[in-house]
Motif scaffolding. Structure first.
Motif, short mmCIF file in Angstrom:
data_model
loop_
_atom_site.label_atom_id
_atom_site.label_comp_id
_atom_site.label_asym_id
_atom_site.label_seq_id
_atom_site.Cartn_x
_atom_site.Cartn_y
_atom_site.Cartn_z
N VAL A 200 0.84 -1.20 0.00
CA VAL A 200 0.00 0.00 0.00
C VAL A 200 0.87 1.25 0.00
O VAL A 200 0.61 2.21 -0.73
N ALA A 201 1.93 1.24 0.81
CA ALA A 201 2.83 2.39 0.88
C ALA A 201 3.52 2.62 -0.46
O ALA A 201 3.62 3.76 -0.94
N ALA A 202 3.98 1.55 -1.10
CA ALA A 202 4.67 1.70 -2.38
C ALA A 202 3.74 2.30 -3.43
O ALA A 202 4.13 3.20 -4.19
N GLU A 203 2.50 1.81 -3.49
CA GLU A 203 1.55 2.34 -4.47
C GLU A 203 1.19 3.79 -4.16
O GLU A 203 1.13 4.64 -5.05
N THR A 204 0.97 4.09 -2.88
CA THR A 204 0.58 5.45 -2.48
C THR A 204 1.67 6.45 -2.82
O THR A 204 1.42 7.52 -3.40
N LEU A 205 2.91 6.15 -2.45
CA LEU A 205 4.00 7.08 -2.66
C LEU A 205 4.37 7.20 -4.14
O LEU A 205 4.88 8.23 -4.57
N ALA A 206 4.10 6.15 -4.92
CA ALA A 206 4.38 6.21 -6.35
C ALA A 206 3.45 7.19 -7.06
O ALA A 206 3.87 7.90 -7.99
N VAL A 207 2.18 7.22 -6.64
CA VAL A 207 1.22 8.10 -7.32
C VAL A 207 1.05 9.43 -6.61
O VAL A 207 0.48 10.37 -7.17
N CYS A 208 1.57 9.53 -5.38
CA CYS A 208 1.42 10.75 -4.59
C CYS A 208 2.70 11.04 -3.81
O CYS A 208 2.75 10.85 -2.59
N PRO A 209 3.75 11.47 -4.48
CA PRO A 209 4.99 11.79 -3.76
C PRO A 209 4.77 12.96 -2.81
O PRO A 209 3.89 13.79 -3.02
N LEU A 210 5.59 13.01 -1.76
CA LEU A 210 5.38 13.98 -0.69
C LEU A 210 6.28 15.20 -0.82
O LEU A 210 6.65 15.82 0.18
N LYS A 211 6.62 15.56 -2.04
CA LYS A 211 7.46 16.72 -2.27
C LYS A 211 6.81 17.96 -1.67
O LYS A 211 5.63 18.24 -1.86
N GLY A 212 7.59 18.71 -0.89
CA GLY A 212 7.09 19.93 -0.27
C GLY A 212 6.49 19.75 1.10
O GLY A 212 6.21 20.74 1.79
N VAL A 213 6.28 18.51 1.53
CA VAL A 213 5.73 18.26 2.86
C VAL A 213 6.86 18.33 3.88
O VAL A 213 7.91 17.72 3.70
N ARG A 214 6.63 19.05 4.95
CA ARG A 214 7.65 19.19 6.00
C ARG A 214 7.47 18.14 7.10
O ARG A 214 8.40 17.45 7.47
N HIS A 215 6.24 18.07 7.64
CA HIS A 215 5.97 17.13 8.74
C HIS A 215 4.62 16.47 8.48
O HIS A 215 3.60 17.16 8.32
N MET A 216 4.61 15.16 8.46
CA MET A 216 3.37 14.43 8.19
C MET A 216 2.92 13.68 9.44
O MET A 216 3.72 13.01 10.11
N VAL A 217 1.64 13.78 9.75
CA VAL A 217 1.03 13.02 10.84
C VAL A 217 0.24 11.88 10.20
O VAL A 217 -0.70 12.12 9.44
N ASP A 218 0.64 10.65 10.49
CA ASP A 218 -0.03 9.47 9.94
C ASP A 218 -1.06 8.99 10.95
O ASP A 218 -0.73 8.31 11.92
N VAL A 219 -2.31 9.37 10.72
CA VAL A 219 -3.39 9.06 11.67
C VAL A 219 -3.88 7.63 11.44
O VAL A 219 -4.17 7.23 10.31
N GLY A 220 -3.95 6.87 12.53
CA GLY A 220 -4.29 5.45 12.41
C GLY A 220 -3.17 4.69 11.73
O GLY A 220 -3.41 3.72 11.00
N GLY A 221 -1.94 5.12 11.99
CA GLY A 221 -0.78 4.62 11.25
C GLY A 221 -0.23 3.29 11.69
O GLY A 221 0.81 2.86 11.18
N GLY A 222 -0.87 2.62 12.65
CA GLY A 222 -0.42 1.29 13.05
C GLY A 222 0.99 1.29 13.57
O GLY A 222 1.39 2.15 14.36
N GLU A 223 1.77 0.32 13.12
CA GLU A 223 3.16 0.19 13.59
C GLU A 223 4.11 1.11 12.83
O GLU A 223 5.32 1.01 12.99
N GLY A 224 3.57 1.99 11.99
CA GLY A 224 4.41 2.98 11.33
C GLY A 224 4.95 2.58 9.98
O GLY A 224 5.83 3.25 9.44
N ALA A 225 4.41 1.52 9.38
CA ALA A 225 4.95 1.04 8.10
C ALA A 225 4.87 2.11 7.02
O ALA A 225 5.83 2.31 6.26
#
Length: 384
Positions: A200-225
């Motif tokens: 899921v992470a690989a697909e998400t980051l491939a279609v939605c890179p985080l360029k320009g994001v400084r600090h991200m809060v991963d809500v419901g992020g589980g073990e942090g994968a």
């Protein structure tokens, strides 16, 4: 002759009604055994007729395919075959199966391309090799027996006459009023989520890179994968994992093991309480909303909107319904899976858009999917 500018009484146009009549005629012909026999003989229609018959057979027999896959995974046959092809007697050694029973299973697995038959021996097939490269899928397959038991009576499941389900007990955190879970239960579902999160992470980051994001809060992020994958892919990014305290404790350990504790931390809490960590210019919801019913989703989005600064970005990644064009992943698998969870549903992008607009978000975009059966991604911004 006078042409009426008013639509017909039933609200449908002429072309729509003509299309309905043509489809009824077509369906009537296909359902006629005599027509089926003719189509199977006719050189012009034989290929289409046989293909449709095979598709129907696959639907009828599909449960045996799933159980063959489960047996191959439970017996770890693919790793056993990694050194090279083996005879059924060799494969059966150390398993509860006799050589005769192993031959039956190996033949079935070879028919499904999980294995391949080479003379009198069996080796790894193309789908078996793909499965070895996706360990998260193996964990989902091992998890499926409880799903199978919940699906034993699908009509009872869908009509909510089933009482408590195994999946609803496994995913206990989605229950209304669930403020936490015991450590053993948290460990069980956290491991399962983390196992499949890499894809899921690989697909998400491939279609939605985080360029320009400084600090991200991963809500419901589980073990942090997902956050770990985002940090590794995005230099300079920092982040926070937010999940139930029992899960956040596991995320802290994972961040440390990944060597990222200097760039990220984990915070315990519940997004159902309406308060989220502050300080992020982006918030991610990865496989969160489809677990929950609409009123809970509305509350989560309101909390996300409140936690973001003006111009802050929301990244939403999860299985989605195909809406007017139903999909096997979104509408079949996750539609029935969430029914067995007794909470949530996969939503079409249009439905997400309406919920996001109602929460105050703008600039809502659906990212182009590479592998939409894994996840779909929407982004939105808080105006300002």
């Amino acid at each position: 002759m006078t042409l009426s500018l008013h639509p017909p009484a039933d609200g449908r146009g002429i072309l729509t009604r003509l299309g309905d009549r043509l489809r009824r005629w077509r369906d009537g012909r296909i359902a006629d055994p005599a027509f089926q026999a003719w189509a199977a003989r006719n050189p012009l229609t034989r290929r289409v007729a046989n293909r449709q018959a095979e598709r129907l057979y696959d639907l009828v027999a599909g449960f045996t395919y799933s159980q063959t896959l489960l047996a191959v995974v439970q017996l770890d046959l693919l790793r056993k075959l990694a050194p090279g092809p083996m005879r059924a007697e060799e494969l059966a050694a150390g398993t509860p199966l006799s050589p005769v029973a192993m031959t039956r299973l190996a033949q079935a697995a070879a028919a499904l391309d999980l294995l391949t038959r080479r003379g009198g021996r069996y080796g790894i097939g193309p789908l078996g090799a793909a499965l070895l490269g996706a360990p998260g899928v193996e964990d989902m397959i091992r998890h499926h027996p409880m799903f199978y038991r919940d699906l034993e009576d699908p009509v009872a499941l869908l009509s909510a006459q089933h009482g408590s389900t195994e999946l609803s007990r496994f995913w206990a955190y989605v229950a209304p009023g669930a403020g936490g879970v015991a450590a053993p239960e948290a460990a069980a579902y956290s491991r399962l989520m983390a196992a499949s999160q890499a894809m899921v992470a690989a697909e998400t980051l491939a279609v939605c890179p985080l360029k320009g994001v400084r600090h991200m809060v991963d809500v419901g992020g589980g073990e942090g994968a997902f956050l770990i994958a985002a940090l590794q892919a995005t230099p300079g990014l920092t982040g926070t994992v937010f999940d139930l305290p029992e899960v956040a404790a596991r995320a802290t350990v994972k961040l440390q093991h990944a060597g990222l504790s200097g760039r990220a931390s984990a915070e315990g809490g519940s997004f159902l309480d309406g308060s989220l960590p502050q300080g992020g210019d982006a918030i991610s919801l990865v496989r969160v909303l489809y677990d929950h019913d609409t009123e809970v989703v509305e509350a989560i989005l309101a909390a996300v909107f409140a936690a973001l600064p003006p111009g802050g970005r929301l990244i939403l990644s999860e299985p989605m319904s195909g809406g007017a064009a139903p999909t096997r992943a979104g509408d079949v698998y996750f539609g029935l899976y969430t029914a067995a969870m007794t909470s949530g549903t996969p939503r079409a992008p249009e439905t997400h858009r309406a919920l996001l607009l109602a929460a105050g978000f703008a600039d809502i975009r659906l990212c182009k999917a590479r592998q939409g059966f894994i996840t779909r991604v929407l982004t939105a911004r808080r105006p300002g």
